[in-house]
Scaffold this motif. Structure first.
Motif, mmCIF file in Angstrom:
data_model
loop_
_atom_site.group_PDB
_atom_site.id
_atom_site.type_symbol
_atom_site.label_atom_id
_atom_site.label_comp_id
_atom_site.label_asym_id
_atom_site.label_seq_id
_atom_site.Cartn_x
_atom_site.Cartn_y
_atom_site.Cartn_z
ATOM 1 N N THR A 207 0.694 -1.151 0.021
ATOM 2 C CA THR A 207 0.087 0.154 -0.008
ATOM 3 C C THR A 207 0.944 1.142 -0.007
ATOM 4 O O THR A 207 2.076 1.067 0.141
ATOM 5 N N ASP A 208 0.162 2.389 0.107
ATOM 6 C CA ASP A 208 0.842 3.590 0.122
ATOM 7 C C ASP A 208 1.790 3.757 1.394
ATOM 8 O O ASP A 208 2.733 4.550 1.335
ATOM 9 N N MET A 209 1.494 3.046 2.564
ATOM 10 C CA MET A 209 2.195 3.123 3.617
ATOM 11 C C MET A 209 3.384 2.710 3.443
ATOM 12 O O MET A 209 4.460 3.015 4.033
ATOM 13 N N GLN A 210 3.383 1.490 2.688
ATOM 14 C CA GLN A 210 4.995 0.814 2.358
ATOM 15 C C GLN A 210 5.780 1.841 1.532
ATOM 16 O O GLN A 210 7.016 1.870 2.016
ATOM 17 N N ILE A 211 5.173 2.476 0.496
ATOM 18 C CA ILE A 211 5.920 3.454 -0.147
ATOM 19 C C ILE A 211 6.275 4.637 0.609
ATOM 20 O O ILE A 211 7.770 4.870 0.577
ATOM 21 N N GLN A 212 5.731 4.994 1.631
ATOM 22 C CA GLN A 212 6.172 6.093 2.830
ATOM 23 C C GLN A 212 7.320 5.521 3.299
ATOM 24 O O GLN A 212 8.464 6.159 3.674
ATOM 25 N N LEU A 213 7.362 4.250 3.857
ATOM 26 C CA LEU A 213 8.502 3.717 4.722
ATOM 27 C C LEU A 213 9.524 3.437 3.789
ATOM 28 O O LEU A 213 10.632 3.803 4.349
ATOM 29 N N ARG A 214 9.522 3.074 2.812
ATOM 30 C CA ARG A 214 10.662 2.835 1.792
ATOM 31 C C ARG A 214 11.070 4.265 1.497
ATOM 32 O O ARG A 214 12.531 4.115 1.189
ATOM 33 N N GLY A 215 10.498 5.246 1.306
ATOM 34 C CA GLY A 215 10.982 6.419 1.102
ATOM 35 C C GLY A 215 11.433 7.311 2.166
ATOM 36 O O GLY A 215 12.058 8.436 1.950
ATOM 37 N N SER A 216 11.587 6.800 3.452
ATOM 38 C CA SER A 216 11.915 7.538 4.562
ATOM 39 C C SER A 216 13.733 7.731 4.471
ATOM 40 O O SER A 216 14.211 6.822 3.839
ATOM 41 N N ASP A 217 14.030 8.717 5.394
ATOM 42 C CA ASP A 217 15.329 8.867 5.343
ATOM 43 C C ASP A 217 16.130 7.686 6.226
ATOM 44 O O ASP A 217 15.570 7.393 7.521
ATOM 45 N N ALA A 218 16.825 7.030 5.610
ATOM 46 C CA ALA A 218 17.683 5.722 6.214
ATOM 47 C C ALA A 218 18.225 6.249 7.520
ATOM 48 O O ALA A 218 18.349 5.552 8.767
ATOM 49 N N ALA A 219 18.843 7.738 7.667
ATOM 50 C CA ALA A 219 19.257 8.000 8.923
ATOM 51 C C ALA A 219 18.539 8.070 10.077
ATOM 52 O O ALA A 219 18.978 7.738 11.127
ATOM 53 N N GLY A 220 17.301 8.269 9.944
ATOM 54 C CA GLY A 220 16.327 8.223 10.944
ATOM 55 C C GLY A 220 15.460 7.093 11.066
ATOM 56 O O GLY A 220 14.543 6.974 12.109
ATOM 57 N N PHE A 221 15.695 5.904 10.224
ATOM 58 C CA PHE A 221 14.903 4.864 10.198
ATOM 59 C C PHE A 221 15.724 3.652 10.215
ATOM 60 O O PHE A 221 15.855 3.314 9.007
ATOM 61 N N PRO A 222 16.219 3.035 11.131
ATOM 62 C CA PRO A 222 17.254 1.918 10.947
ATOM 63 C C PRO A 222 16.746 0.663 10.318
ATOM 64 O O PRO A 222 17.259 0.026 9.551
ATOM 65 N N ASP A 223 15.344 0.645 10.392
ATOM 66 C CA ASP A 223 14.870 -0.559 9.709
ATOM 67 C C ASP A 223 14.168 -0.563 8.091
ATOM 68 O O ASP A 223 13.572 -1.362 7.658
ATOM 69 N N ARG A 224 14.664 0.922 7.595
ATOM 70 C CA ARG A 224 14.093 1.016 6.165
ATOM 71 C C ARG A 224 14.469 -0.048 5.356
ATOM 72 O O ARG A 224 13.768 -0.410 4.230
ATOM 73 N N GLN A 225 15.964 -0.493 5.338
ATOM 74 C CA GLN A 225 16.177 -1.477 4.204
ATOM 75 C C GLN A 225 15.266 -2.726 4.302
ATOM 76 O O GLN A 225 15.099 -3.369 3.261
ATOM 77 N N ARG A 226 14.685 -3.355 5.634
ATOM 78 C CA ARG A 226 13.953 -4.226 5.634
ATOM 79 C C ARG A 226 12.752 -3.964 4.685
ATOM 80 O O ARG A 226 12.422 -5.120 4.246
ATOM 81 N N PHE A 227 12.110 -2.915 4.666
ATOM 82 C CA PHE A 227 10.828 -2.526 3.852
ATOM 83 C C PHE A 227 11.400 -2.448 2.125
ATOM 84 O O PHE A 227 10.442 -3.007 1.469
ATOM 85 N N VAL A 228 12.441 -2.078 1.990
ATOM 86 C CA VAL A 228 13.034 -1.949 0.462
ATOM 87 C C VAL A 228 13.171 -3.442 0.112
ATOM 88 O O VAL A 228 12.805 -3.972 -0.941
#
Length: 266
Positions: A207-228
């Protein structure tokens, strides 16, 4: 408000659904109409595609454009609407609290105050207010000898059951949803013809929520790569498939026996 009317039915299954204008909510709305449910959708915006779908399948649809960040007002409107309904043709009544919001992804100290407030109002206060209004109004039906089934399905998340950095508002809202569902389930279990309640995690959905998570700043979101990686490895469930799983859970004979559930445990 838009409404598409089907022929009069003697056994109507009434479903109230929040967040029906997109994503899994929209998919659930379409599938509920296909199943013949009379559907009241509460969303920020009316969805023309959903109106067209209701007309095509000769379904009954009402769409309210509401702001769930003002939940007391929406509760009052819903409770008054339910009080005005004739129950003779209603076989069951179901509330699905699906709407949710993720504010700016990052450490809590960097979350703008208005976004934090909005996330908690939409994510936990609105479901509580709507559940309260739904239970109060339909209890009046029961007191007047109505014997239909009453259900509340709250769409939770695995993030309500385990912490994640940069997700404090969303995790808190879903954890609160889980706990108030448990409390209400205990209350209703003590009543004759009490409502059944479940807080259900629907899995990871594209969903769009997943797009928001993948597009977040990795510096402030340690788990970003998991969603990518979830997207890259095709591990996200489509909204339509997720909707089928969620609605399938709602139809289970044992719905409500366990108030906290996950579709992946089916």
């Amino acid at each position: 408000m838009s409404q598409a009317n089907a022929p009069t039915q003697t056994s109507v299954h009434l479903t109230i659904l929040t967040g029906a204008s997109r994503g899994m909510g929209l998919a659930m709305a379409r599938q509920l109409l296909d199943q013949g449910h009379h559907l009241l959708c509460l969303s920020r915006n009316e969805n023309a595609e959903l109106t067209a779908h209701a007309q095509a399948c000769n379904g009954t649809l009402i769409q309210w454009c509401v702001d769930l960040a003002d939940p007391a007002r929406v509760r009052e409107r819903l409770q008054n609407w339910l009080a005005s309904q004739s129950t003779g043709h209603i076989a069951s009544a179901t509330l699905i609290n699906n709407a949710g919001v993720i504010p700016t992804v990052g450490p809590l100290g960097q979350c703008p105050a208005d976004e934090l407030s909005n996330a908690l109002r939409v994510g936990v206060e609105a479901p509580m207010q709507l559940t309260a209004g739904f239970l109060a109004a339909t209890q009046v039906w029961v007191n007047a000898a109505w014997s239909g089934a009453r259900k509340v399905l709250n769409i939770s998340s695995g993030l309500g059951r385990r912490p994640m950095a940069a997700q404090a508002p969303y995790c808190a809202a879903k954890a609160g949803m889980d706990l108030f569902t448990r409390c209400c389930a205990l209350e209703e279990a003590a009543k004759p013809n009490g409502a059944k309640l479940v807080s259900l995690a629907p899995g990871v959905i594209d969903t769009d929520m997943q797009i928001q998570l993948r597009g977040s700043d990795a510096a402030g979101f340690p788990d970003r790569q998991r969603f990518v990686d979830l997207k890259a490895h095709d591990q996200l469930t489509s909204p339509a498939d997720a909707a089928r799983a969620v609605l399938g859970w709602l139809d289970r004979a044992d719905f409500g026996e366990e108030p906290i559930a996950d579709v992946r445990d089916a």
